[in-house]
Write an enzyme that holds these catalytic residues in place. Structure first.
Site, PDB file in Angstrom:
ATOM      1  N   HIS A  93       0.843  -1.206   0.000  1.00 15.29           N
ATOM      2  CA  HIS A  93       0.000   0.000   0.000  1.00 15.29           C
ATOM      3  C   HIS A  93       0.879   1.257   0.000  1.00 15.29           C
ATOM      4  CE1 HIS A  93      -4.051  -1.595   0.418  1.00 15.29           C
ATOM      5  NE2 HIS A  93      -3.588  -2.490   1.261  1.00 15.29           N
ATOM      6  N   ASP A 100      -7.384  -2.262  -1.330  1.00 15.36           N
ATOM      7  CA  ASP A 100      -8.341  -2.974  -0.485  1.00 15.36           C
ATOM      8  C   ASP A 100      -9.733  -2.616  -0.981  1.00 15.36           C
ATOM      9  OD1 ASP A 100      -6.275  -3.887   1.137  1.00 15.36           O
ATOM     10  OD2 ASP A 100      -6.495  -2.243   2.566  1.00 15.36           O
ATOM     11  N   GLU A 157      -6.283 -12.129   3.453  1.00 12.49           N
ATOM     12  CA  GLU A 157      -7.258 -11.023   3.485  1.00 12.49           C
ATOM     13  C   GLU A 157      -8.062 -11.033   2.188  1.00 12.49           C
ATOM     14  OE1 GLU A 157      -4.497  -7.902   6.106  1.00 12.49           O
ATOM     15  OE2 GLU A 157      -4.740  -7.572   3.968  1.00 12.49           O
ATOM     16  N   HIS A 160      -7.791  -7.711  -0.048  1.00 14.16           N
ATOM     17  CA  HIS A 160      -6.508  -7.114  -0.464  1.00 14.16           C
ATOM     18  C   HIS A 160      -5.991  -7.718  -1.780  1.00 14.16           C
ATOM     19  CE1 HIS A 160      -2.380  -5.419   0.243  1.00 14.16           C
ATOM     20  NE2 HIS A 160      -2.091  -6.422  -0.574  1.00 14.16           N
TER      21      HIS A 160
HETATM   22 ZN   LIG Z   1      -4.473  -4.195   1.899  1.00 13.10          ZN
END
Ligand SMILES: [Zn+2]
Length: 184
Positions: A93, A100, A157, A160
């Site tokens: 990021h 995300d 995740e 993500h």
């Molecule tokens: Zn992320």
């Protein structure tokens, strides 16, 4: 080098949680709800937007570029490298090469994904067969269209994704994005 991601240029919904208290730290990290991505990631986003549109869906973005300073805020709140990249090593990021997001239907309602954004639990991992079939279908939709657009998933995740070679880009500070952090 960083491009702002917002309508009308990009047909996406913005739900930038780090500009609100609704994030794992319980307080806003960004003073401005600004979503930025590295220019190299923009074509990947455009392909994902088009694929979602073809299914009558919209991308709803939680976070893109996250200044190194913001990564430190998250790390201090949850120093668990499974879910939060150690700021010394760096998050993709902070390179502008990760995103995300979730999906929303034409009615504007986010698809049920089984956990919220930033729910740092095993239920957030990909490949869960113990979630309701509808949730598995929604995650598969997101994973399929992001893969089709060239993004790579992160196993732990569901929200993500990052572009190929994401980690080869330099880490960027808040000033690289024009400054969006809360004043300390
Ligand atoms: Zn992320």
């Amino acid at each position: 080098m960083l491009s702002e991601i917002a309508p009308p240029r990009f047909d996406v919904d913005l739900d930038l949680r780090y500009a609100t208290p609704d994030n794992l730290t319980g307080a806003p990290i960004y003073a401005r709800p600004l979503c930025l991505l590295h220019a190299d990631a923009v074509p990947y986003l455009e392909r994902a937007v088009a694929l979602a549109q073809g299914l009558g869906l919209r991308l709803r973005l939680f976070d893109g570029f996250r200044p190194v300073e913001a990564q430190w805020c998250l790390w201090r709140a949850l120093p668990d490298p499974l879910y939060i990249a150690d700021p010394r090593r760096g998050s993709n990021h902070s390179r502008g090469t990760a995103l995300d997001l979730t999906l929303a239907g034409a009615d504007g309602v986010a698809l049920e994904m089984g956990t919220g954004f930033d729910a740092m639990t095993p239920l957030s991992h990909h490949g869960r067969s113990d979630l309701p079939p509808e949730v598995q279908r929604h995650r598969a939709l997101l994973a399929g269209l992001m893969a089709g657009a060239g993004w790579q998933p992160y196993p732990f995740e569901w929200w993500h994704y990052q572009i190929p070679g994401a980690e080869t880009y330099p880490l960027l500070a808040d000033s690289a994005g024009g400054g969006k952090m809360m004043a300390k």
